[in-house]
Every structure is written in structure tokens, then in C-alpha cells.
Design an enzyme around this catalytic site. Structure first.
Site, PDB file in Angstrom:
ATOM      1  N   TYR A 189       0.860  -1.186   0.000  1.00 49.28           N
ATOM      2  CA  TYR A 189       0.000   0.000   0.000  1.00 49.28           C
ATOM      3  C   TYR A 189       0.901   1.242   0.000  1.00 49.28           C
ATOM      4  O   TYR A 189       2.059   1.182   0.426  1.00 49.28           O
ATOM      5  CB  TYR A 189      -0.877  -0.059   1.261  1.00 49.28           C
ATOM      6  CG  TYR A 189      -1.868   1.066   1.408  1.00 49.28           C
ATOM      7  CD1 TYR A 189      -2.961   1.172   0.548  1.00 49.28           C
ATOM      8  CD2 TYR A 189      -1.723   2.001   2.422  1.00 49.28           C
ATOM      9  CE1 TYR A 189      -3.866   2.203   0.697  1.00 49.28           C
ATOM     10  CE2 TYR A 189      -2.631   3.030   2.576  1.00 49.28           C
ATOM     11  CZ  TYR A 189      -3.697   3.133   1.705  1.00 49.28           C
ATOM     12  OH  TYR A 189      -4.594   4.155   1.849  1.00 49.28           O
ATOM     13  N   THR A 191       1.493   3.765   1.714  1.00 48.65           N
ATOM     14  CA  THR A 191       2.201   4.287   2.894  1.00 48.65           C
ATOM     15  C   THR A 191       3.115   3.260   3.559  1.00 48.65           C
ATOM     16  O   THR A 191       3.711   3.552   4.589  1.00 48.65           O
ATOM     17  CB  THR A 191       1.191   4.742   3.968  1.00 48.65           C
ATOM     18  OG1 THR A 191       0.398   3.612   4.332  1.00 48.65           O
ATOM     19  CG2 THR A 191       0.283   5.853   3.456  1.00 48.65           C
ATOM     20  N   LYS A 192       3.238   2.074   3.013  1.00 52.18           N
ATOM     21  CA  LYS A 192       4.011   1.034   3.692  1.00 52.18           C
ATOM     22  C   LYS A 192       5.513   1.174   3.402  1.00 52.18           C
ATOM     23  O   LYS A 192       5.921   2.065   2.665  1.00 52.18           O
ATOM     24  CB  LYS A 192       3.469  -0.349   3.310  1.00 52.18           C
ATOM     25  CG  LYS A 192       1.995  -0.542   3.713  1.00 52.18           C
ATOM     26  CD  LYS A 192       1.794  -0.689   5.225  1.00 52.18           C
ATOM     27  CE  LYS A 192       0.404  -0.361   5.710  1.00 52.18           C
ATOM     28  NZ  LYS A 192      -0.609  -1.386   5.503  1.00 52.18           N
ATOM     29  N   THR A 193       6.327   0.285   3.980  1.00 52.11           N
ATOM     30  CA  THR A 193       7.789   0.468   3.901  1.00 52.11           C
ATOM     31  C   THR A 193       8.322   0.365   2.481  1.00 52.11           C
ATOM     32  O   THR A 193       9.387   0.878   2.177  1.00 52.11           O
ATOM     33  CB  THR A 193       8.536  -0.560   4.767  1.00 52.11           C
ATOM     34  OG1 THR A 193       8.153  -1.877   4.332  1.00 52.11           O
ATOM     35  CG2 THR A 193       8.202  -0.385   6.241  1.00 52.11           C
ATOM     36  N   MET A 194       7.621  -0.347   1.630  1.00 47.55           N
ATOM     37  CA  MET A 194       7.842  -0.219   0.182  1.00 47.55           C
ATOM     38  C   MET A 194       6.480  -0.338  -0.486  1.00 47.55           C
ATOM     39  O   MET A 194       5.559  -0.933   0.073  1.00 47.55           O
ATOM     40  CB  MET A 194       8.853  -1.242  -0.361  1.00 47.55           C
ATOM     41  CG  MET A 194       8.441  -2.685  -0.313  1.00 47.55           C
ATOM     42  SD  MET A 194       9.405  -3.698  -1.491  1.00 47.55           S
ATOM     43  CE  MET A 194       8.324  -3.648  -2.932  1.00 47.55           C
TER      44      MET A 194
END
Ligand SMILES: *Cc1c(COP(=O)(O)O)cnc(C)c1O
Length: 393
Positions: A189, A191-194
Site C-alpha cells: 500500500y 504508505t508502507k515500507t515499500m
């Protein structure tokens, strides 16, 4: 208007999360757009191959979201009506929602008030003969203490599905999250870390689960049955199940392939940011700083930096979030726990007193920005504004 004193220079307002996209991702997408192949194809295969190599997973299967991966993982386990699945209260609704997609019942557990994570002691009493799976969530990217839960589950014949939406790249006792239990689900998604814009990955060491997920993510179509025989037509296929439409397009996988190359660099940056926060906030007695991994050779992904606003703070969590917002410091809450949400209260009769730790967290946690795009200056500004706001009262 003409003052040039440095303290009147206006900062660009910070945003809570900025996606970290470079020319590498842009070129990768453009190449795919020019290639003539947009849906699942060579890029998705390459992304899966590189992902499984990165975290040493046997099989990696790209899908449209982590929610889809959770759904497919539970489906592969054969979970259905009448079954129960234990989920922690401190998670995103998707974890429990996937259980309900299959007509099964999520059973909500309390969590540790310090680490915010699921613990064996919170779930033991919830197990019944209907319990088919337990879903540990690595909140913020801090690995759950998996060994006691895995051992308990094995003894009882209960499956584990890890919600690792925050846990890339994270390690538990020397092993990558995604290479440990039977089924692990990741999120890409925005906003996730990638990110891949939207997307997810399911990893498994089990050949049978991998085969089932491959079929079910694409309409229950078994392609392997035909591809083994080269004499048949390319248009031939067999529908063997009523499946889903969860395959990841190549356009998204192209972003993923580029982001994966930068995964370590982005993780290092978030780790630096967390260190700046720890350094500036270490003497702030009004807040509790995040837990670090308890075991050797473990790694926090630092997806979130969540503080807890304590009783002795002059401002409660909501007041602090508002005061920071007025000074252009964006914060967020991950999450309002499931047992405090109207749907779960109504459907399952959840009471706040049944989840003392989750209720405490629901009222005290506050996430500070930790996007890899932040400068040292941005991070110091956030931390110093937080300190001065708490001291001001
Ligand atoms: C973001 C998130 C999800 C959902 O991920 P999607 O890829 O948006 O479906 C699930 N679980 C947790 C813990 C999350 O943070």
C-alpha cells in the site's frame, strides 16, 4: 515583510507520509508501459523471484493487496463457516475482515501494553476446538515473539498466518519475517515500507499452499494442467474452483522491482530517523518510546514510530495531536483498536474493560512521521516541537 531573521523563515509543512519514489521506479514503470504487457506477466514473475530471494522465502506470490493475501492464505487453510481465527485487537480491520470473507469468526485478543504485540498469554484462554488459525501482527515492524506461539499452535494443530503488512524488512532471531511460519502476508500500500501503489505478497514454504493460492488468485484457473502439455492450444485452460481476481499487474510489479532494490537504503534511513527520535526524546518522562526487538539478531523495520502519551502528561493523546497539528507537525494513530470500533462492538459485544491493554493503547498511542524522505532537520523539528509542547503546560 522584509525581515530576514532566520526564525521567521517559514518551513514547508510536513506531511505524515511521503512515498519515496525516484527515477528508478519511474523508468521501470515507463519500460513496462512501453513493453506491451501490462497485466501479470514477466515483471510480476521477476518481482516474485527477487522478493523471495530478498527474504529467503520458498514461494512468493504477488497479489493486489495484503488484504487479498490474507484472504487467500486463510482460504488455502480451508477455513470456513464455524471456524474461529484469533486476531489481536491492535491491528487494521483488514486482518479480521479477511476471516469474515470466508464466513469464519474472528476472536479478538488483548495485546502487550508495552510492545503492542500479540502474546501467547493473551491467546491461550481464547482457544476452543473451533480455533483453526492465529494471526500475529508485527505492529510497527517490531517482530512478534513467534516461537512460543508457533510451538503452542503446532501442539494444538492450529495454523499461523502472519500479517506482516509492517514487517518488511524485519527479522526474528536471525530469520527474515516471511521465511518463518507457513503463511505470511505483506502489503505494498502507498504508505508502507515499500510500495507498488497498491499490492501485496504472500510467502509460504509449502508447495501445496503455493499451488492453491496461484489457482485461487486468478479465478480458480489451473494453468499448470495445460502448460505441461505443449501440444494444446494457448487459449485452453481449466476452471477447477470458484476463485478470486487478485493477480498483481506488471505495471505495479515494475514499481515493486525498483523499490525492492532500494529496500535496504530506505530501511537504513528510517533506522537513522528512529535513532534521532530516541536521542532527542530520551528524557521525556511524559511519553513512552517504542520497544526495540527483545531477541538477538532481530530487526525492526521501523514502519511506524509510535509513542505512548502517559498519565503524567499535561496533554492527553488527542490534545497533544491537536497541539502538534497547530504547529504543523502531522501525527497519526495506528490504530483505534478493533474492540473500540462500532462494527466489532455491535457484532461481537466487545467491551473496553475486556481489553485493558488494548484500551490503554487505543487512548495513548501516537505515531510520529518516519518516512524515509524526511531530512534530519525535519525529524529534529518534530521531536523538538514535541518536547517543547509537553514542557509548555
Ligand atoms: C495496511 C495493512 C493491511 C492492509 O494492507 P492492504 O495492502 O491495503 O490490503 C493489513 N494489515 C495491516 C496490519 C496493515 O497495516
Amino acid at each position: 515583510m522584509t525581515s530576514n531573521a532566520p526564525d521567521t523563515v517559514k518551513r514547508e509543512p510536513l506531511v505524515f507520509h511521503q512515498p519515496d519514489i525516484t527515477e528508478l521506479e519511474i523508468e521501470s514503470v515507463v519500460k513496462t508501459l512501453r513493453s506491451g504487457w501490462l497485466t501479470s506477466g514477466p515483471m510480476t514473475q521477476e518481482f516474485e523471484k527477487r522478493f523471495s530471494e530478498t527474504i529467503q522465502a520458498q514461494h512468493a506470490l504477488a497479489v493486489t493487496s495484503c488484504t487479498a493475501a490474507l484472504h487467500l492464505a486463510l482460504e488455502a487453510l480451508g477455513i470456513g463457516p464455524g471456524d474461529e481465527v484469533i486476531v489481536p485487537t491492535l491491528t487494521f480491520t483488514a486482518t479480521a475482515e479477511a476471516v469474515m470473507y470466508l464466513g469464519a469468526t474472528p476472536v479478538i485478543s488483548d495485546v502487550c501494553p508495552r510492545t503492542m504485540l500479540m502474546r501467547l498469554e493473551d491467546i491461550e484462554a481464547l482457544v476452543t476446538e473451533k480455533t483453526k488459525a492465529i494471526m500475529p501482527v508485527h505492529v510497527a515492524g517490531l517482530p512478534v515473539d513467534l516461537d512460543p506461539i508457533l510451538e503452542f499452535a503446532k501442539e494444538k494443530g492450529i495454523a499461523i498466518v502472519e500479517d506482516a503488512a509492517h514487517a518488511l524488512p524485519a527479522k526474528y532471531k536471525g530469520r527474515w519475517i516471511g521465511s518463518i511460519s507457513d503463511l505470511t502476508c505483506f502489503s505494498f500500500y502507498a504508505t508502507k515500507t515499500m510500495t507498488t501503489g497498491e499490492g501485496g505478497m504472500l510467502t509460504t514454504s509449502r508447495e501445496d499452499y503455493a499451488k492453491r493460492v496461484k489457482i485461487m488468485r486468478q479465478h480458480g484457473i489451473d494453468r499448470d494442467a495445460w502448460s505441461r502439455d505443449s501440444s494444446v492450444f494457448a487459449w485452453q485452460y481449466e476452471v477447477i474452483e470458484s476463485g478470486f481476481k487478485y493477480n498483481m499487474p506488471d505495471v505495479n510489479a515494475a514499481i515493486g522491482v525498483a523499490q525492492l532494490k532500494r529496500l535496504d537504503e530506505m530501511w537504513k534511513r528510517r533506522t537513522q530517523i528512529s535513532n534521532i527520535y530516541f536521542d532527542i526524546l530520551k528524557d521525556c518522562s511524559e511519553i513512552e518510546l517504542p520497544s526495540k526487538p527483545a531477541h538477538a539478531n532481530s530487526q525492526h523495520s521501523w514502519h511506524l514510530f509510535a509513542i505512548k502519551v502517559l498519565e503524567n502528561s499535561p496533554l492527553n493523546r488527542n490534545q497533544l495531536s491537536q497541539a502538534l497539528k497547530e504547529q504543523e507537525v502531522p501525527t497519526s494513530v495506528h490504530w483505534i483498536p478493533l474492540h473500540m470500533q462500532p462494527f466489532y462492538k455491535n457484532r461481537f459485544g466487545c467491551k473496553e474493560s475486556d481489553f485493558p491493554n488494548g484500551s490503554f493503547l487505543g487512548n495513548s498511542i501516537l505515531s510520529l512521521p518516519i518516512s524515509s524522505k524526511l531530512t534530519d532537520d525535519d525529524v529534529a523539528f518534530v521531536a523538538e516541537t514535541l518536547v517543547s509542547t509537553l514542557k509548555r503546560k
